[in-house]
Enzyme design. Structure first.
Site, PDB file in Angstrom:
ATOM      1  N   ASP A 235      62.019  34.531  -9.922  1.00 40.19           N
ATOM      2  CA  ASP A 235      61.040  34.693  -8.847  1.00 40.19           C
ATOM      3  C   ASP A 235      60.162  33.450  -8.699  1.00 40.19           C
ATOM      4  O   ASP A 235      59.912  32.739  -9.670  1.00 40.19           O
ATOM      5  CB  ASP A 235      60.172  35.929  -9.153  1.00 40.19           C
ATOM      6  CG  ASP A 235      59.480  36.466  -7.909  1.00 40.19           C
ATOM      7  OD1 ASP A 235      59.782  35.993  -6.798  1.00 40.19           O
ATOM      8  OD2 ASP A 235      58.629  37.374  -8.057  1.00 40.19           O
TER       9      ASP A 235
ATOM     10  N   HIS B   5      64.430  27.757  -2.397  1.00 41.12           N
ATOM     11  CA  HIS B   5      65.642  28.480  -2.805  1.00 41.12           C
ATOM     12  C   HIS B   5      66.716  27.508  -3.296  1.00 41.12           C
ATOM     13  O   HIS B   5      67.434  27.796  -4.241  1.00 41.12           O
ATOM     14  CB  HIS B   5      66.171  29.330  -1.650  1.00 41.12           C
ATOM     15  CG  HIS B   5      65.254  30.460  -1.286  1.00 41.12           C
ATOM     16  ND1 HIS B   5      64.693  31.279  -2.242  1.00 41.12           N
ATOM     17  CD2 HIS B   5      64.792  30.903  -0.088  1.00 41.12           C
ATOM     18  CE1 HIS B   5      63.924  32.177  -1.643  1.00 41.12           C
ATOM     19  NE2 HIS B   5      63.961  31.968  -0.334  1.00 41.12           N
TER      20      HIS B   5
ATOM     21  N   LEU C  70      80.073  32.713 -22.340  1.00 39.20           N
ATOM     22  CA  LEU C  70      78.973  33.384 -21.654  1.00 39.20           C
ATOM     23  C   LEU C  70      79.489  34.218 -20.484  1.00 39.20           C
ATOM     24  O   LEU C  70      80.322  33.778 -19.698  1.00 39.20           O
ATOM     25  CB  LEU C  70      77.998  32.326 -21.105  1.00 39.20           C
ATOM     26  CG  LEU C  70      76.848  32.866 -20.250  1.00 39.20           C
ATOM     27  CD1 LEU C  70      75.788  33.542 -21.112  1.00 39.20           C
ATOM     28  CD2 LEU C  70      76.199  31.751 -19.428  1.00 39.20           C
TER      29      LEU C  70
HETATM   30  C1  IPE Z   1      62.831  40.259  -6.922  1.00 35.34           C
HETATM   31  O1  IPE Z   1      61.951  39.339  -6.346  1.00 35.34           O
HETATM   32  C2  IPE Z   1      64.225  40.020  -6.416  1.00 35.34           C
HETATM   33  C3  IPE Z   1      64.869  38.774  -6.821  1.00 35.34           C
HETATM   34  C4  IPE Z   1      64.371  37.886  -7.630  1.00 35.34           C
HETATM   35  C5  IPE Z   1      66.172  38.545  -6.259  1.00 35.34           C
HETATM   36  P1  IPE Z   1      61.099  39.675  -5.051  1.00 35.34           P
HETATM   37  O2  IPE Z   1      60.284  38.476  -4.768  1.00 35.34           O
HETATM   38  O3  IPE Z   1      61.994  40.170  -3.976  1.00 35.34           O
HETATM   39  O4  IPE Z   1      60.201  40.889  -5.563  1.00 35.34           O
HETATM   40  P2  IPE Z   1      58.847  41.492  -4.985  1.00 35.34           P
HETATM   41  O5  IPE Z   1      59.055  41.758  -3.530  1.00 35.34           O
HETATM   42  O6  IPE Z   1      57.773  40.470  -5.204  1.00 35.34           O
HETATM   43  O7  IPE Z   1      58.619  42.725  -5.788  1.00 35.34           O
HETATM   44  C1  IPE Z   2      62.888  34.508  -5.610  1.00 37.06           C
HETATM   45  O1  IPE Z   2      61.887  33.762  -5.007  1.00 37.06           O
HETATM   46  C2  IPE Z   2      64.187  34.435  -4.832  1.00 37.06           C
HETATM   47  C3  IPE Z   2      64.564  35.681  -4.177  1.00 37.06           C
HETATM   48  C4  IPE Z   2      63.902  36.795  -4.162  1.00 37.06           C
HETATM   49  C5  IPE Z   2      65.819  35.662  -3.446  1.00 37.06           C
HETATM   50  P1  IPE Z   2      60.993  34.330  -3.824  1.00 37.06           P
HETATM   51  O2  IPE Z   2      61.628  33.937  -2.534  1.00 37.06           O
HETATM   52  O3  IPE Z   2      60.733  35.763  -3.994  1.00 37.06           O
HETATM   53  O4  IPE Z   2      59.669  33.475  -4.036  1.00 37.06           O
HETATM   54  P2  IPE Z   2      58.168  33.983  -3.827  1.00 37.06           P
HETATM   55  O5  IPE Z   2      58.004  35.215  -4.655  1.00 37.06           O
HETATM   56  O6  IPE Z   2      58.005  34.239  -2.364  1.00 37.06           O
HETATM   57  O7  IPE Z   2      57.338  32.839  -4.316  1.00 37.06           O
HETATM   58 MG    MG Z   3      59.251  36.797  -4.925  1.00 36.13          MG
END
Ligand code: IPE
Ligand code: IPE
Ligand code: MG
Length: 249
Positions: A29, A46, A140
Protein backbone atom coordinates in the site's frame (compact mmCIF):
# COMPACT_ATOMS: atom_id res chain seq x y z
CA UNK A 1 28.07 -21.87 2.00
CA UNK A 2 30.81 -22.34 4.62
CA UNK A 3 29.95 -22.17 8.29
CA UNK A 4 31.88 -18.92 8.76
CA UNK A 5 30.20 -17.41 5.79
CA UNK A 6 26.87 -18.38 7.18
CA UNK A 7 27.74 -16.88 10.52
CA UNK A 8 28.86 -13.65 8.89
CA UNK A 9 25.71 -13.48 6.86
CA UNK A 10 23.57 -14.09 9.89
CA UNK A 11 25.29 -11.38 11.89
CA UNK A 12 25.04 -8.92 9.10
CA UNK A 13 21.33 -9.54 8.74
CA UNK A 14 20.80 -10.05 12.43
CA UNK A 15 18.12 -12.61 11.73
CA UNK A 16 18.06 -16.35 12.14
CA UNK A 17 17.96 -17.87 8.67
CA UNK A 18 16.85 -21.14 10.23
CA UNK A 19 13.70 -19.56 11.66
CA UNK A 20 12.36 -17.64 8.70
CA UNK A 21 8.61 -17.19 8.36
CA UNK A 22 7.58 -19.89 5.90
CA UNK A 23 4.93 -17.64 4.37
CA UNK A 24 5.03 -13.85 4.18
CA UNK A 25 1.97 -11.93 2.96
CA UNK A 26 2.17 -8.27 1.98
CA UNK A 27 -0.46 -5.58 1.53
CA UNK A 28 1.49 -3.38 -0.86
CA UNK A 29 0.00 0.00 0.00
CA UNK A 30 0.99 3.63 -0.51
CA UNK A 31 1.74 3.95 -4.23
CA UNK A 32 -0.64 6.89 -4.64
CA UNK A 33 0.78 8.80 -1.67
CA UNK A 34 4.34 8.12 -2.85
CA UNK A 35 3.49 9.82 -6.16
CA UNK A 36 1.53 12.65 -4.54
CA UNK A 37 4.47 13.54 -2.29
CA UNK A 38 6.50 14.09 -5.46
CA UNK A 39 3.82 15.95 -7.37
CA UNK A 40 3.53 13.04 -9.82
CA UNK A 41 0.47 11.24 -11.17
CA UNK A 42 -0.69 8.23 -9.11
CA UNK A 43 0.13 5.91 -11.98
CA UNK A 44 3.82 6.72 -11.63
CA UNK A 45 3.51 5.47 -8.06
CA UNK A 46 2.06 2.22 -9.33
CA UNK A 47 4.94 1.79 -11.76
CA UNK A 48 7.45 2.31 -8.95
CA UNK A 49 5.38 -0.10 -6.87
CA UNK A 50 5.79 -2.81 -9.46
CA UNK A 51 9.55 -2.22 -9.47
CA UNK A 52 9.57 -2.56 -5.69
CA UNK A 53 7.75 -5.87 -6.06
CA UNK A 54 10.44 -7.16 -8.42
CA UNK A 55 13.09 -6.35 -5.82
CA UNK A 56 11.17 -7.93 -2.95
CA UNK A 57 10.53 -11.12 -4.92
CA UNK A 58 14.24 -11.37 -5.55
CA UNK A 59 15.11 -10.65 -1.91
CA UNK A 60 12.57 -13.18 -0.59
CA UNK A 61 13.87 -15.82 -2.91
CA UNK A 62 17.46 -15.08 -1.88
CA UNK A 63 16.61 -15.22 1.84
CA UNK A 64 14.92 -18.59 1.37
CA UNK A 65 11.32 -17.65 2.12
CA UNK A 66 9.05 -20.37 0.68
CA UNK A 67 5.81 -18.45 0.08
CA UNK A 68 5.24 -14.78 -0.69
CA UNK A 69 1.65 -13.61 -1.20
CA UNK A 70 1.14 -10.07 -2.43
CA UNK A 71 -2.09 -8.10 -2.62
CA UNK A 72 -1.95 -6.48 -6.05
CA UNK A 73 -5.60 -5.69 -6.85
CA UNK A 74 -8.64 -6.10 -4.62
CA UNK A 75 -12.27 -6.70 -5.55
CA UNK A 76 -12.87 -3.19 -4.19
CA UNK A 77 -10.20 -1.53 -6.34
CA UNK A 78 -12.63 -1.48 -9.31
CA UNK A 79 -14.12 1.59 -7.59
CA UNK A 80 -11.11 3.65 -8.69
CA UNK A 81 -11.24 5.92 -11.77
CA UNK A 82 -11.11 4.00 -15.05
CA UNK A 83 -7.76 5.44 -16.05
CA UNK A 84 -6.17 4.17 -12.83
CA UNK A 85 -7.74 0.71 -13.14
CA UNK A 86 -6.52 0.53 -16.75
CA UNK A 87 -3.01 1.55 -15.72
CA UNK A 88 -2.96 -1.08 -12.96
CA UNK A 89 -4.15 -3.75 -15.39
CA UNK A 90 -1.47 -2.91 -17.93
CA UNK A 91 1.22 -2.97 -15.24
CA UNK A 92 0.00 -6.38 -14.11
CA UNK A 93 0.07 -7.63 -17.68
CA UNK A 94 3.57 -6.29 -18.14
CA UNK A 95 4.69 -7.84 -14.85
CA UNK A 96 3.40 -11.25 -15.87
CA UNK A 97 4.85 -10.97 -19.37
CA UNK A 98 8.30 -10.10 -18.05
CA UNK A 99 8.18 -12.50 -15.12
CA UNK A 100 9.48 -15.40 -17.12
CA UNK A 101 12.59 -13.56 -18.34
CA UNK A 102 13.25 -11.86 -15.01
CA UNK A 103 12.71 -14.90 -12.88
CA UNK A 104 14.46 -17.33 -15.17
CA UNK A 105 16.97 -19.37 -13.23
CA UNK A 106 15.43 -18.24 -9.93
CA UNK A 107 13.15 -21.25 -9.63
CA UNK A 108 10.12 -19.06 -8.72
CA UNK A 109 6.62 -20.48 -9.10
CA UNK A 110 3.85 -17.99 -9.83
CA UNK A 111 0.27 -18.58 -8.76
CA UNK A 112 -2.64 -16.21 -8.93
CA UNK A 113 -5.34 -16.14 -6.27
CA UNK A 114 -8.60 -14.28 -6.81
CA UNK A 115 -11.51 -14.19 -9.21
CA UNK A 116 -9.49 -14.65 -12.39
CA UNK A 117 -12.59 -14.81 -14.60
CA UNK A 118 -13.39 -11.23 -13.65
CA UNK A 119 -10.09 -9.97 -15.09
CA UNK A 120 -9.57 -8.74 -18.68
CA UNK A 121 -9.07 -11.62 -21.12
CA UNK A 122 -5.46 -10.81 -21.99
CA UNK A 123 -4.56 -11.03 -18.30
CA UNK A 124 -6.45 -14.30 -17.88
CA UNK A 125 -4.47 -15.80 -20.75
CA UNK A 126 -1.18 -14.56 -19.38
CA UNK A 127 -2.01 -15.89 -15.90
CA UNK A 128 -2.71 -19.35 -17.32
CA UNK A 129 0.49 -19.28 -19.36
CA UNK A 130 2.78 -18.13 -16.53
CA UNK A 131 1.22 -20.47 -13.97
CA UNK A 132 1.72 -23.43 -16.27
CA UNK A 133 5.23 -22.45 -17.24
CA UNK A 134 6.43 -22.02 -13.65
CA UNK A 135 4.48 -24.93 -12.11
CA UNK A 136 7.60 -27.13 -12.02
CA UNK A 137 9.63 -24.57 -10.04
CA UNK A 138 10.32 -25.60 -6.47
CA UNK A 139 11.82 -22.40 -5.03
CA UNK A 140 9.84 -19.38 -3.86
CA UNK A 141 6.13 -19.59 -4.54
CA UNK A 142 4.93 -16.11 -5.50
CA UNK A 143 1.18 -15.86 -5.00
CA UNK A 144 -0.35 -12.80 -6.59
CA UNK A 145 -3.75 -11.72 -5.30
CA UNK A 146 -5.53 -10.26 -8.33
CA UNK A 147 -9.19 -9.29 -8.23
CA UNK A 148 -8.99 -10.84 -4.79
CA UNK A 149 -11.47 -10.28 -1.98
CA UNK A 150 -11.60 -12.51 1.05
CA UNK A 151 -15.37 -12.29 1.52
CA UNK A 152 -15.82 -13.16 -2.14
CA UNK A 153 -13.48 -16.14 -1.63
CA UNK A 154 -15.32 -17.37 1.47
CA UNK A 155 -18.66 -16.92 -0.27
CA UNK A 156 -17.68 -19.08 -3.21
CA UNK A 157 -16.32 -21.68 -0.78
CA UNK A 158 -19.67 -21.75 1.03
CA UNK A 159 -21.50 -22.15 -2.28
CA UNK A 160 -19.19 -25.00 -3.30
CA UNK A 161 -19.78 -26.79 0.00
CA UNK A 162 -23.56 -26.22 -0.20
CA UNK A 163 -23.56 -27.76 -3.71
CA UNK A 164 -21.80 -30.88 -2.45
CA UNK A 165 -24.29 -31.23 0.37
CA UNK A 166 -27.14 -30.75 -2.11
CA UNK A 167 -25.65 -33.43 -4.38
CA UNK A 168 -25.24 -35.66 -1.34
CA UNK A 169 -21.50 -36.04 -1.94
CA UNK A 170 -20.83 -34.43 1.46
CA UNK A 171 -22.56 -34.81 4.83
CA UNK A 172 -23.03 -31.72 6.98
CA UNK A 173 -21.48 -33.60 9.95
CA UNK A 174 -18.28 -34.09 7.97
CA UNK A 175 -17.69 -30.41 7.24
CA UNK A 176 -14.62 -29.27 9.15
CA UNK A 177 -11.97 -26.54 8.87
CA UNK A 178 -10.13 -28.50 6.19
CA UNK A 179 -13.28 -28.72 4.08
CA UNK A 180 -13.42 -24.93 4.05
CA UNK A 181 -9.66 -24.40 3.58
CA UNK A 182 -9.67 -26.73 0.58
CA UNK A 183 -12.32 -24.61 -1.12
CA UNK A 184 -10.35 -21.38 -0.84
CA UNK A 185 -8.06 -20.01 -3.57
CA UNK A 186 -5.20 -20.78 -1.18
CA UNK A 187 -6.02 -24.51 -0.89
CA UNK A 188 -2.43 -25.46 -1.75
CA UNK A 189 -0.76 -22.69 0.21
CA UNK A 190 -0.09 -22.79 3.98
CA UNK A 191 -1.43 -19.95 6.16
CA UNK A 192 0.80 -16.85 6.37
CA UNK A 193 3.16 -16.55 9.32
CA UNK A 194 3.81 -12.86 8.84
CA UNK A 195 1.63 -10.13 7.32
CA UNK A 196 3.26 -6.85 6.36
CA UNK A 197 1.27 -3.72 5.50
CA UNK A 198 3.12 -0.70 4.24
CA UNK A 199 2.12 3.00 4.27
CA UNK A 200 0.97 3.19 7.89
CA UNK A 201 -2.56 1.89 7.38
CA UNK A 202 -3.64 -0.61 10.01
CA UNK A 203 -6.43 -2.61 8.46
CA UNK A 204 -6.91 -5.85 6.56
CA UNK A 205 -8.93 -4.44 3.64
CA UNK A 206 -10.59 -7.79 2.84
CA UNK A 207 -7.33 -9.75 2.57
CA UNK A 208 -7.03 -13.42 3.64
CA UNK A 209 -9.58 -13.17 6.48
CA UNK A 210 -9.68 -16.93 7.06
CA UNK A 211 -5.98 -17.55 6.52
CA UNK A 212 -4.71 -14.80 8.86
CA UNK A 213 -6.28 -16.36 11.98
CA UNK A 214 -2.90 -16.74 13.74
CA UNK A 215 -0.62 -14.61 11.59
CA UNK A 216 1.74 -12.04 13.14
CA UNK A 217 1.01 -8.49 11.90
CA UNK A 218 3.70 -5.96 11.08
CA UNK A 219 2.97 -2.38 10.06
CA UNK A 220 5.42 0.12 8.68
CA UNK A 221 5.09 3.74 7.56
CA UNK A 222 7.35 3.08 4.57
CA UNK A 223 5.38 3.56 1.35
CA UNK A 224 5.36 0.51 -0.90
CA UNK A 225 7.51 1.99 -3.72
CA UNK A 226 10.25 2.62 -1.11
CA UNK A 227 10.05 -0.86 0.46
CA UNK A 228 13.32 -2.74 0.03
CA UNK A 229 15.16 -5.83 1.25
CA UNK A 230 16.33 -4.05 4.42
CA UNK A 231 12.71 -3.32 5.37
CA UNK A 232 11.76 -6.94 4.75
CA UNK A 233 14.63 -8.05 6.97
CA UNK A 234 13.46 -5.60 9.66
CA UNK A 235 10.00 -7.17 9.54
CA UNK A 236 11.48 -10.67 9.77
CA UNK A 237 13.61 -9.57 12.74
CA UNK A 238 10.55 -8.23 14.53
CA UNK A 239 8.67 -11.45 13.68
CA UNK A 240 11.46 -13.52 15.21
CA UNK A 241 11.18 -11.57 18.47
CA UNK A 242 7.49 -12.48 18.85
CA UNK A 243 6.19 -15.37 20.90
CA UNK A 244 3.46 -17.17 18.99
CA UNK A 245 1.12 -18.91 21.38
CA UNK A 246 -1.74 -20.12 19.18
CA UNK A 247 -4.04 -19.92 22.17
CA UNK A 248 -1.68 -21.86 24.42
CA UNK A 249 0.64 -20.45 27.06
C1 IPE B 1 -5.50 -2.74 -0.29
O1 IPE B 1 -5.15 -1.40 -0.44
C2 IPE B 1 -5.48 -3.44 -1.62
C3 IPE B 1 -4.17 -3.60 -2.26
C4 IPE B 1 -3.03 -3.25 -1.74
C5 IPE B 1 -4.19 -4.20 -3.56
P1 IPE B 1 -6.23 -0.25 -0.60
O2 IPE B 1 -5.47 1.01 -0.71
O3 IPE B 1 -7.17 -0.59 -1.70
O4 IPE B 1 -7.01 -0.35 0.79
P2 IPE B 1 -7.95 0.70 1.52
O5 IPE B 1 -8.97 1.17 0.54
O6 IPE B 1 -7.07 1.84 1.98
O7 IPE B 1 -8.52 -0.05 2.67
C1 IPE C 1 -1.53 0.32 -3.39
O1 IPE C 1 -1.34 1.69 -3.42
C2 IPE C 1 -1.80 -0.24 -4.77
C3 IPE C 1 -3.16 -0.72 -4.97
C4 IPE C 1 -4.14 -0.69 -4.12
C5 IPE C 1 -3.45 -1.29 -6.27
P1 IPE C 1 -2.55 2.72 -3.39
O2 IPE C 1 -2.91 3.06 -4.79
O3 IPE C 1 -3.65 2.22 -2.55
O4 IPE C 1 -1.84 3.97 -2.71
P2 IPE C 1 -2.50 4.99 -1.67
O5 IPE C 1 -3.06 4.17 -0.55
O6 IPE C 1 -3.56 5.74 -2.42
O7 IPE C 1 -1.36 5.85 -1.25
MG1 MG D 1 -4.10 2.43 -0.58
Amino acid sequence: MSFLNQLFKKEKLNIDLGQLPNHVAIIMDGNGRWAKKRGLPRNVGHREGSNALRKIVEASSKLGIKHLTVYAFSTENWKRPKNEVDALMSLLLEYLKNAERELSGKNVRIRVIGNIKGLPEDIQKEVARVEKLTAVNSGLSLNMALNYGSRDEILQAIKGIAKEVENKTLCVENIDENTVARKLYTSEIPDPDLLIRTSGEKRISNFLLWQLAYTEFYYTDVLWPDFREKHLIEAVREYQSRHRRFGGI
